[in-house]
Design an enzyme around this catalytic site. Structure first.
Site, PDB file in Angstrom:
ATOM      1  N   ASP A 208      43.823  33.839  44.008  1.00  0.00           N
ATOM      2  CA  ASP A 208      43.237  34.638  43.918  1.00  0.00           C
ATOM      3  C   ASP A 208      41.371  34.341  43.472  1.00  0.00           C
ATOM      4  O   ASP A 208      41.009  33.565  43.429  1.00  0.00           O
ATOM      5  CB  ASP A 208      43.590  35.513  42.510  1.00  0.00           C
ATOM      6  CG  ASP A 208      43.106  36.690  41.905  1.00  0.00           C
ATOM      7  OD1 ASP A 208      42.495  37.508  43.134  1.00  0.00           O
ATOM      8  OD2 ASP A 208      43.372  37.479  41.516  1.00  0.00           O
TER       9      ASP A 208
ATOM     10  N   ASP B 215      35.450  36.052  37.779  1.00  0.00           N
ATOM     11  CA  ASP B 215      34.701  36.417  37.966  1.00  0.00           C
ATOM     12  C   ASP B 215      33.763  35.564  37.015  1.00  0.00           C
ATOM     13  O   ASP B 215      32.956  35.071  37.209  1.00  0.00           O
ATOM     14  CB  ASP B 215      34.790  37.987  36.805  1.00  0.00           C
ATOM     15  CG  ASP B 215      35.398  39.403  37.866  1.00  0.00           C
ATOM     16  OD1 ASP B 215      34.752  39.402  39.065  1.00  0.00           O
ATOM     17  OD2 ASP B 215      36.359  40.146  37.347  1.00  0.00           O
TER      18      ASP B 215
ATOM     19  N   GLY C 262      39.088  40.562  36.830  1.00  0.00           N
ATOM     20  CA  GLY C 262      39.148  42.484  35.971  1.00  0.00           C
ATOM     21  C   GLY C 262      38.035  42.900  37.105  1.00  0.00           C
ATOM     22  O   GLY C 262      37.889  44.317  36.359  1.00  0.00           O
TER      23      GLY C 262
ATOM     24  N   GLU D 198      47.427  41.482  38.801  1.00  0.00           N
ATOM     25  CA  GLU D 198      46.942  39.634  39.360  1.00  0.00           C
ATOM     26  C   GLU D 198      48.008  39.188  38.052  1.00  0.00           C
ATOM     27  O   GLU D 198      48.091  37.812  38.235  1.00  0.00           O
ATOM     28  CB  GLU D 198      45.586  39.794  39.026  1.00  0.00           C
ATOM     29  CG  GLU D 198      45.248  40.453  40.202  1.00  0.00           C
ATOM     30  CD  GLU D 198      43.410  41.070  39.923  1.00  0.00           C
ATOM     31  OE1 GLU D 198      42.537  41.200  40.936  1.00  0.00           O
ATOM     32  OE2 GLU D 198      42.790  40.426  38.983  1.00  0.00           O
TER      33      GLU D 198
HETATM   34  C1  5RP Z   1      39.260  42.134  40.803  1.00  0.00           C
HETATM   35  C2  5RP Z   1      39.434  40.225  40.367  1.00  0.00           C
HETATM   36  C3  5RP Z   1      38.355  39.391  41.474  1.00  0.00           C
HETATM   37  O1  5RP Z   1      39.231  38.464  41.716  1.00  0.00           O
HETATM   38  C4  5RP Z   1      36.901  39.520  40.556  1.00  0.00           C
HETATM   39  O2  5RP Z   1      36.482  40.838  39.976  1.00  0.00           O
HETATM   40  C5  5RP Z   1      36.054  38.697  41.846  1.00  0.00           C
HETATM   41  O3  5RP Z   1      36.000  39.540  42.811  1.00  0.00           O
HETATM   42  P1  5RP Z   1      35.294  38.993  43.712  1.00  0.00           P
HETATM   43  O4  5RP Z   1      36.221  38.200  45.225  1.00  0.00           O
HETATM   44  O5  5RP Z   1      34.565  40.389  45.156  1.00  0.00           O
HETATM   45  O6  5RP Z   1      33.851  38.484  43.250  1.00  0.00           O
HETATM   46  O7  5RP Z   1      39.205  39.861  39.635  1.00  0.00           O
HETATM   47  O8  5RP Z   1      40.310  42.640  39.595  1.00  0.00           O
END
Ligand code: 5RP
Length: 228
Positions: free
Chosen positions: A86, A89, A100, A108
């Site tokens: 995963d 942020d 999130g 998640e």
């Molecule tokens: C979704 C998340 C994502 O992993 C997080 O927002 C990162 O997203 P991105 O890969 O688009 O930068 O926690 O709820």
């Protein structure tokens, strides 16, 4: 010869592809949510015949996995996953994360808790020394939103209800998201435990108890592997 720096999108592609080496042949893989994970799903599609399928953390990822021809299992059909992949942020030098931004934090955290290893894929803009510059997402039961807002305000934070098209965003679980600004989360483990205890909080977007074990960080010098 000078090299032009890679774009954020190219860094996301690099780490999405690099995560393939953590996928265990013949097994079911845990899959997160977001634009970086979308790159991972695209890479996973190229080896789909060598895995049994995936457990997904959102309706959006489920849709993308299925469109790629990857079988999606319900969490309850599976005992334990060896790996969960995963994005984040923010991620700090202990592997603690804020997640999130895509509103999928509850599922998640559930899939992460069911997995032996969390592999975080992120571009270098996500690397921080202390969590909190990114607004902290907190999924809440709507009737508790005002009181939880006041509890965060008492800590000196500013809180906004996340909207989509002018209306409160509704998560895959039918709840709302508060975005909390102005916190410096110096003790992520204690902070996560405390906020989780507030009535009406479904999930706080600090992932300290479900921290990353490995971060594949996309940098202009290539993918850096950081173990925690
Ligand atoms: C979704 C998340 C994502 O992993 C997080 O927002 C990162 O997203 P991105 O890969 O688009 O930068 O926690 O709820």
């Amino acid at each position: 010869m000078t090299h032009s720096p890679l774009s954020q999108d190219e860094l996301k592609t690099l780490v999405g592809q690099a995560a393939l080496r953590y996928v265990v042949p013949g097994e079911i893989v845990g899959v997160g949510t977001g634009s970086t994970v979308n790159k991972f799903i695209d890479a996973l599609a190229t080896i789909k015949d060598s895995i049994a399928g995936a457990v997904s953390s959102s309706e959006a990822s489920t849709e993308r996995l299925k469109a790629a021809g990857i079988r999606v299992f319900d969490c309850n059909e599976v005992e334990e996953l060896s790996v969960y992949i995963d994005g984040a942020d923010e991620i700090d030098p202990s592997g603690y994360m804020i997640k999130g931004g895509g509103a999928a934090l509850t599922r998640e955290k559930i899939v992460a808790a069911q997995s032996r290893r969390f592999i975080c894929i992120a571009d270098e803009s996500k690397w921080v020394q202390t969590l909190g510059a990114f607004p902290l997402p907190v999924e809440v039961i709507p009737m508790a939103a005002r009181r939880i807002t006041r509890q965060f305000e008492a800590l000196g934070a500013q809180v906004s209800l996340r909207l989509r098209a002018g209306e409160p965003l509704v998560t895959d679980n039918g709840q709302h998201i508060l975005d909390v600004r102005g916190l410096q989360i110096a003790e992520p483990l204690a902070f996560e435990a405390e906020v989780n205890n507030w009535p009406g909080v479904v999930t706080v977007g600090v992932f300290a108890h479900q921290k990353a074990h490995v971060c594949l960080l996309g940098t202009s010098a290539g993918v850096k592997t950081i173990e925690f």
